[in-house]
Design an enzyme around this catalytic site. Sequence first.
Site, PDB file in Angstrom:
ATOM      1  N   HIS A 287      -6.601  -7.174   0.025  1.00  0.00           N
ATOM      2  CA  HIS A 287      -6.580  -5.744  -0.290  1.00  0.00           C
ATOM      3  C   HIS A 287      -5.885  -5.471  -1.615  1.00  0.00           C
ATOM      4  CE1 HIS A 287      -6.418  -5.736   4.271  1.00  0.00           C
ATOM      5  NE2 HIS A 287      -7.633  -5.318   3.960  1.00  0.00           N
TER       6      HIS A 287
ATOM      7  N   ASP B 294      -4.062 -10.858  -2.485  1.00  0.00           N
ATOM      8  CA  ASP B 294      -4.278 -10.383  -1.115  1.00  0.00           C
ATOM      9  C   ASP B 294      -5.727  -9.920  -1.019  1.00  0.00           C
ATOM     10  OD1 ASP B 294      -2.380  -9.234   1.317  1.00  0.00           O
ATOM     11  OD2 ASP B 294      -4.159  -8.001   1.026  1.00  0.00           O
TER      12      ASP B 294
ATOM     13  N   HIS C  28       0.820  -1.218   0.000  1.00  0.00           N
ATOM     14  CA  HIS C  28       0.000   0.000   0.000  1.00  0.00           C
ATOM     15  C   HIS C  28       0.855   1.271   0.000  1.00  0.00           C
ATOM     16  CE1 HIS C  28      -3.603  -2.303   0.583  1.00  0.00           C
ATOM     17  NE2 HIS C  28      -3.161  -2.813   1.723  1.00  0.00           N
TER      18      HIS C  28
END
Length: 105
Positions: free
Chosen positions: A53, A51, A14
Amino acid sequence: RGPAVALSRPAGHHATASVAMGFGLVNFAAAATAALLTARPEARVSILDWDVHYGNGVADLLREEPRALYCSLHEFGGFPGGGEEEQQRGPRGNLLRLPLPRGSG
């Protein structure tokens, strides 16, 4: 000098160039890709990010890198948002987002 494969859990997917996000300070997948492509300009890299996310940081950092292909399989609608648009392949056509329905994995 032939093909290589690394199966890892690259923390920091991220994190962007300027923002630590999702408990990640450094985007290790993007950093390793940049180091390899600097050392071996003829190389090509593929990253499969599976994942819950969406790895917005990897996509952001590799968006303009035609020698890197980034594919994210993630749960639709989760943190950090985004990643729903399968058609948005990036300006180099190297980003592939595959959002999956909740509970499918």
